[in-house]
Motif scaffolding. Structure first.
Motif, PDB file in Angstrom:
ATOM      1  N   GLN A  30       0.821  -1.210   0.000  1.00 49.35           N
ATOM      2  CA  GLN A  30       0.000   0.000   0.000  1.00 49.35           C
ATOM      3  C   GLN A  30       0.855   1.261   0.000  1.00 49.35           C
ATOM      4  OE1 GLN A  30      -2.896  -0.901  -0.556  1.00 49.35           O
ATOM      5  NE2 GLN A  30      -4.134   0.947  -0.439  1.00 49.35           N
ATOM      6  N   ALA A  31       2.072   1.161   0.529  1.00 49.63           N
ATOM      7  CA  ALA A  31       2.948   2.342   0.535  1.00 49.63           C
ATOM      8  C   ALA A  31       3.296   2.786  -0.877  1.00 49.63           C
ATOM      9  CB  ALA A  31       4.224   2.036   1.317  1.00 49.63           C
ATOM     10  N   ALA A  32       3.180   1.888  -1.849  1.00 54.10           N
ATOM     11  CA  ALA A  32       3.481   2.276  -3.233  1.00 54.10           C
ATOM     12  C   ALA A  32       2.534   3.383  -3.683  1.00 54.10           C
ATOM     13  CB  ALA A  32       3.357   1.066  -4.146  1.00 54.10           C
ATOM     14  N   PHE A  33       1.250   3.271  -3.357  1.00 56.48           N
ATOM     15  CA  PHE A  33       0.269   4.282  -3.773  1.00 56.48           C
ATOM     16  C   PHE A  33       0.441   5.569  -2.957  1.00 56.48           C
ATOM     17  CE2 PHE A  33      -1.790   0.011  -3.980  1.00 56.48           C
ATOM     18  CZ  PHE A  33      -1.432  -0.217  -5.294  1.00 56.48           C
ATOM     19  N   TYR A  34       0.791   5.398  -1.703  1.00 61.53           N
ATOM     20  CA  TYR A  34       1.088   6.549  -0.836  1.00 61.53           C
ATOM     21  C   TYR A  34       2.266   7.329  -1.416  1.00 61.53           C
ATOM     22  CZ  TYR A  34       1.880   8.962   3.653  1.00 61.53           C
ATOM     23  OH  TYR A  34       2.042   9.891   4.659  1.00 61.53           O
ATOM     24  N   GLY A  35       3.321   6.588  -1.767  1.00 58.25           N
ATOM     25  CA  GLY A  35       4.503   7.232  -2.329  1.00 58.25           C
ATOM     26  C   GLY A  35       4.250   7.830  -3.700  1.00 58.25           C
ATOM     27  N   VAL A  36       3.473   7.115  -4.519  1.00 60.69           N
ATOM     28  CA  VAL A  36       3.155   7.632  -5.855  1.00 60.69           C
ATOM     29  C   VAL A  36       2.383   8.943  -5.746  1.00 60.69           C
ATOM     30  CG1 VAL A  36       1.655   7.201  -7.834  1.00 60.69           C
ATOM     31  CG2 VAL A  36       3.288   5.472  -7.129  1.00 60.69           C
ATOM     32  N   GLY A  37       1.437   9.006  -4.805  1.00 66.69           N
ATOM     33  CA  GLY A  37       0.683  10.242  -4.601  1.00 66.69           C
ATOM     34  C   GLY A  37       1.577  11.372  -4.124  1.00 66.69           C
ATOM     35  N   ALA A  38       2.484  11.048  -3.194  1.00 63.87           N
ATOM     36  CA  ALA A  38       3.398  12.072  -2.673  1.00 63.87           C
ATOM     37  C   ALA A  38       4.335  12.573  -3.775  1.00 63.87           C
ATOM     38  CB  ALA A  38       4.193  11.499  -1.505  1.00 63.87           C
ATOM     39  N   TYR A  39       4.897  11.636  -4.548  1.00 57.02           N
ATOM     40  CA  TYR A  39       5.814  12.035  -5.626  1.00 57.02           C
ATOM     41  C   TYR A  39       5.075  12.765  -6.737  1.00 57.02           C
ATOM     42  CZ  TYR A  39      10.224  10.073  -4.058  1.00 57.02           C
ATOM     43  OH  TYR A  39      11.399   9.862  -3.367  1.00 57.02           O
ATOM     44  N   ALA A  40       3.794  12.426  -6.956  1.00 50.87           N
ATOM     45  CA  ALA A  40       3.019  13.148  -7.976  1.00 50.87           C
ATOM     46  C   ALA A  40       2.919  14.626  -7.599  1.00 50.87           C
ATOM     47  CB  ALA A  40       1.623  12.532  -8.108  1.00 50.87           C
ATOM     48  N   VAL A  41       2.621  14.877  -6.324  1.00 51.87           N
ATOM     49  CA  VAL A  41       2.538  16.269  -5.863  1.00 51.87           C
ATOM     50  C   VAL A  41       3.898  16.955  -5.975  1.00 51.87           C
ATOM     51  CG1 VAL A  41       2.201  17.709  -3.815  1.00 51.87           C
ATOM     52  CG2 VAL A  41       0.541  15.936  -4.376  1.00 51.87           C
ATOM     53  N   GLY A  42       4.938  16.264  -5.493  1.00 55.65           N
ATOM     54  CA  GLY A  42       6.279  16.860  -5.525  1.00 55.65           C
ATOM     55  C   GLY A  42       6.751  17.147  -6.937  1.00 55.65           C
ATOM     56  N   LEU A  43       6.551  16.203  -7.855  1.00 50.56           N
ATOM     57  CA  LEU A  43       7.034  16.385  -9.229  1.00 50.56           C
ATOM     58  C   LEU A  43       6.192  17.395 -10.002  1.00 50.56           C
ATOM     59  CD1 LEU A  43       7.848  12.654 -10.051  1.00 50.56           C
ATOM     60  CD2 LEU A  43       9.480  14.510  -9.749  1.00 50.56           C
ATOM     61  N   PHE A  44       4.864  17.350  -9.826  1.00 46.91           N
ATOM     62  CA  PHE A  44       4.008  18.301 -10.552  1.00 46.91           C
ATOM     63  C   PHE A  44       4.283  19.743 -10.106  1.00 46.91           C
ATOM     64  CE2 PHE A  44       1.004  14.722 -11.613  1.00 46.91           C
ATOM     65  CZ  PHE A  44       1.134  14.866 -12.992  1.00 46.91           C
ATOM     66  N   ILE A  45       4.602  19.928  -8.834  1.00 49.84           N
ATOM     67  CA  ILE A  45       4.865  21.289  -8.353  1.00 49.84           C
ATOM     68  C   ILE A  45       6.262  21.765  -8.759  1.00 49.84           C
ATOM     69  CG2 ILE A  45       5.222  22.688  -6.273  1.00 49.84           C
ATOM     70  CD1 ILE A  45       2.925  21.236  -4.963  1.00 49.84           C
ATOM     71  N   THR A  46       7.263  20.905  -8.530  1.00 51.20           N
ATOM     72  CA  THR A  46       8.652  21.352  -8.748  1.00 51.20           C
ATOM     73  C   THR A  46       9.080  21.293 -10.212  1.00 51.20           C
ATOM     74  OG1 THR A  46       9.448  19.114  -8.267  1.00 51.20           O
ATOM     75  CG2 THR A  46       9.360  20.677  -6.426  1.00 51.20           C
ATOM     76  N   LYS A  47       8.574  20.328 -10.977  1.00 53.20           N
ATOM     77  CA  LYS A  47       9.036  20.176 -12.356  1.00 53.20           C
ATOM     78  C   LYS A  47       8.057  20.726 -13.381  1.00 53.20           C
ATOM     79  CE  LYS A  47      12.066  16.205 -11.549  1.00 53.20           C
ATOM     80  NZ  LYS A  47      13.328  16.885 -11.876  1.00 53.20           N
ATOM     81  N   ALA A  48       6.724  20.628 -13.094  1.00 49.17           N
ATOM     82  CA  ALA A  48       5.742  21.085 -14.079  1.00 49.17           C
ATOM     83  C   ALA A  48       5.146  22.445 -13.724  1.00 49.17           C
ATOM     84  CB  ALA A  48       4.626  20.045 -14.210  1.00 49.17           C
ATOM     85  N   GLY A  49       5.429  22.928 -12.538  1.00 49.30           N
ATOM     86  CA  GLY A  49       4.943  24.250 -12.139  1.00 49.30           C
ATOM     87  C   GLY A  49       3.451  24.291 -11.834  1.00 49.30           C
ATOM     88  N   PHE A  50       2.861  23.158 -11.470  1.00 46.84           N
ATOM     89  CA  PHE A  50       1.437  23.123 -11.136  1.00 46.84           C
ATOM     90  C   PHE A  50       1.174  23.890  -9.847  1.00 46.84           C
ATOM     91  CE2 PHE A  50      -0.556  19.278 -13.473  1.00 46.84           C
ATOM     92  CZ  PHE A  50       0.113  19.626 -14.644  1.00 46.84           C
ATOM     93  N   GLY A  51      -0.064  24.367  -9.696  1.00 50.12           N
ATOM     94  CA  GLY A  51      -0.482  24.972  -8.440  1.00 50.12           C
ATOM     95  C   GLY A  51      -0.678  23.895  -7.373  1.00 50.12           C
TER      96      GLY A  51
END
Length: 643
Positions: A369-390
């Motif tokens: 289950q930590a895979a989905f937890y981590g995927v969600g966390a990394y999605a937020v981190g990558l979308f904000i830092t690399k894609a400039g999402f709000g």
């Protein structure tokens, strides 16, 4: 590439395979007879190494290497026999999840006791002079100790074969592994046999630890690193199959050596990729056989005898919303630390409640289950830092990414059941962890993503909402978690949730009335993955930094522990478990260095004394009390079949 290089690498692979076989053979033997996945097997391996260290240092010296090598596994076997007779014997008839939790508690206890007795430092075991040198072999230099290990492991395999196939006790062990009920009916003393097999499995772990100690450092927790590799070996070879453990060890040993040479960045991922491939194509392993999976209604008879009934109470709406009302006032009376702690609890509660849609409602134990937890966390981190999402847009992506990954993984996993399902989720989780850990160009590798900016949230027609402060983040997380938990509650109480419960109770009967079991299980898997991803996204915003450790299997163990602590068969149980677990973790770490020992003892007490969890215990006692007072119907709780 010359011959000497190949010979050295081949012997290196065989040495690694030898260590893995010695450890995994005991693990698979115990599973074959006792039907227990023993998480504490790695801790027994660690004890073997520590005993070897202590005996050679304090009693016999390096010259008495052989004597220490014999005595260390015997010491481990005595401890294992005490564990089996004193603890494991009390939970054989409970669900596998309780056996896993008990052995996990033993890992925490044994690790901290080892730290108390032997110290937290790394230890090295001296080798006798005769085993310290090296020899020339086909132009390459090979340590003598490596040759000893490579020769000794096949000798142990032959000894095991003789004991299992040429002795009467071995035949009894194999017969019991094949059919426990029949062996019991024939009058075999099952209690004595279980103790014997568990102690013998511990001897093999002790031999592995004693043999590996002189070439590897020994430290508290070293068994945790070994146990996952051992699980990979026994799953690939086939649970309960000795020869499967041998072949699996050779495969993993060779793959690790080749991976280090050819694909050094993804060596870890190759192992879990092989595990996934084997489980998808042949779920019972290369040499195993399909395991009989009992319906819950068949196997929790002992739980019924302990008055842990999966019949629950529907909570009055006023009682249900009371915690939310109280949480609104926390920042007004509590400081920043307690606001932060409560925010942690809310995120953990969402993860645990989402996870329990699988375990408590559907009857599927996920170790990934930590895979989905981590995927969600990394999605937020990558979308904000690399894609400039709000901030809000990135957070909205976390459940979508979590659901997408869960959809792919769930497609393969829901084809399996029981232990095979758990092992495949573990393999997928560790595969994602291995990729994230090494992919420096995208995920930051083991450094993770630091300094995730949390920008103000712009809502149409409203002013900007700044959630950068601890208090603002608290209220933001509270709002998101409250809505999410209410959605999960409605899902669980809906006809869809009732169907999931029927699958949990007896999937065969559910299929007879036309329920598409795999589709329902896959849907539950995706929903749980989506909300777990959302919890991971909230974690990324709260901490403003993430690392691969949030995807590792130890993180996957957390929602399992929270659910067991709170109570599997209640909706609110995992949230209560999250409160207990986070508070215990936070305060024990601050109060004592031996927090793992205390936490292990608490878990042990819960498994043995409160197997229904805190909420299950309160439910049961409340029902008994109100029943005696003849006011059950007047209470705010009413019995409901739809809860």
């Amino acid at each position: 590439m010359d011959l000497s290089f190949l010979i050295v690498q081949l012997l290196s692979a065989l040495r690694q395979a030898a260590f893995l076989f010695l450890i995994s053979s005991g693990l698979t033997l115990v599973f074959g007879v006792l039907n227990i996945l023993n998480f504490a097997h790695g801790a027994l391996y660690m004890l073997g190494a520590y005993f070897m260290y202590w005996i050679t240092l304090q009693i016999v010296g390096p010259a008495g290497f052989l004597l220490a090598f014999i005595a260390a596994p015997i010491g481990v076997a005595l401890i294992a026999a005490a564990i089996e007779t004193g603890l494991l014997r009390r939970i054989y008839f409970q669900e596998e999840i309780y056996q896993l939790l008990l052995t996990y508690a033993l890992v925490l206890i044994i690790d901290d006791l080892a730290k108390l007795v032997f110290g937290p430092e790394f230890k090295s075991i001296a080798k006798p002079e005769a085993l310290s040198g090296s020899v020339e072999l086909f132009g390459g230099t090979v340590p003598v100790y490596t040759l000893l290990v490579v020769v000794l492991a096949p000798a142990v395999a032959l000894l095991l074969w003789y004991l299992l196939y040429r002795t009467r006790t071995g035949k009894v062990v194999r017969a019991t592994s094949s059919d426990r009920e029949m062996a019991d009916a024939l009058g075999i003393n099952m209690s004595a046999l279980f103790t014997l097999v568990f102690a013998f499995g511990a001897i093999l772990a002790g031999v592995g630890g004693a043999l590996a100690g002189p070439v590897r450092t020994v430290f508290p927790g070293v068994g945790t690193e070994v146990i996952i590799e051992s699980f990979v070996v026994v799953v690939i070879g086939g649970l309960g199959n000795l020869w499967g453990a041998l072949v699996g060890s050779v495969l993993i040993g060779a793959l690790e050596t080749i991976g280090i040479i050819v694909f050094p960045e993804f060596e870890m991922a190759l192992i879990y990729l092989l595990m996934v491939a084997v489980l998808v194509v042949r779920p019972w392993g290369l040499f195993g056989r399909p395991l009989k999976v009992k319906a819950l209604s068949e196997k929790n008879l002992a739980m019924e005898s302990q008055e842990i009934s999966p019949v629950h109470f529907a909570v009055h709406p006023a009682v249900r919303w009371a915690p939310l009302f109280l949480l609104l006032f926390v920042p007004m009376v509590a400081g920043r630390f307690y606001q932060y702690l409560t925010t942690q609890i809310m995120v953990a509660s969402l993860m645990a409640v989402a996870f329990n849609l699988l375990l408590g409602t559907t009857g599927l134990l996920s170790f990934g289950q930590a895979a989905f937890y981590g995927v969600g966390a990394y999605a937020v981190g990558l979308f904000i830092t690399k894609a400039g999402f709000g901030t809000l847009t990135a957070l909205a992506m976390s459940p979508l990414v979590g659901a997408a990954v869960a959809g792919v993984i769930g497609f393969f996993c829901v084809r399996l059941s029981g232990v095979h399902f758990a092992m495949l989720t573990l393999a997928f989780g560790q595969l994602i962890y291995a990729v994230v850990f090494k992919w420096y160009g995208f995920t930051g590798g083991d450094n993770g993503i630091q300094g995730i900016p949390v920008n103000p949230i712009k809502l149409p027609g409203l002013a900007e909402i700044d959630i950068g402060s601890t208090q603002a983040m608290y209220y933001f997380v509270l709002a998101v978690v409250a809505v999410s938990v209410e959605i999960l509650r409605r899902i669980r109480s809906s006809p869809f949730g009732a169907t999931l419960k029927s699958i949990r109770e007896n999937g065969q009967r559910a299929s007879y009335i036309g329920v598409n079991i795999k589709l329902y299980q896959w849907t539950a898997f995706v929903i749980a993955g989506a909300f777990t991803g959302l919890a991971g996204g909230l974690y990324a915003l709260m901490e403003k930094s993430i690392s691969p450790e949030i995807i590792n299997w130890t993180k996957s163990a957390e929602p399992v522990l929270m659910t067991i602590i709170g109570g599997i068969y209640t909706f609110v149980g995992p949230a209560v478990g999250a409160v207990v677990y986070i508070i215990l973790n936070s305060y024990l770490v601050a109060w004592t260095e031996k927090w793992a020992l205390v936490l292990g003892l608490v878990l042990l007490a819960l498994v043995l004394l409160l197997p229904g969890g805190v909420v299950g215990f309160v439910n049961e006692k409340s029902r008994q009390f109100l029943g005696r007072a003849r006011c059950l119907r007047k209470w705010s709780f009413s019995k409901s079949a739809t809860s």
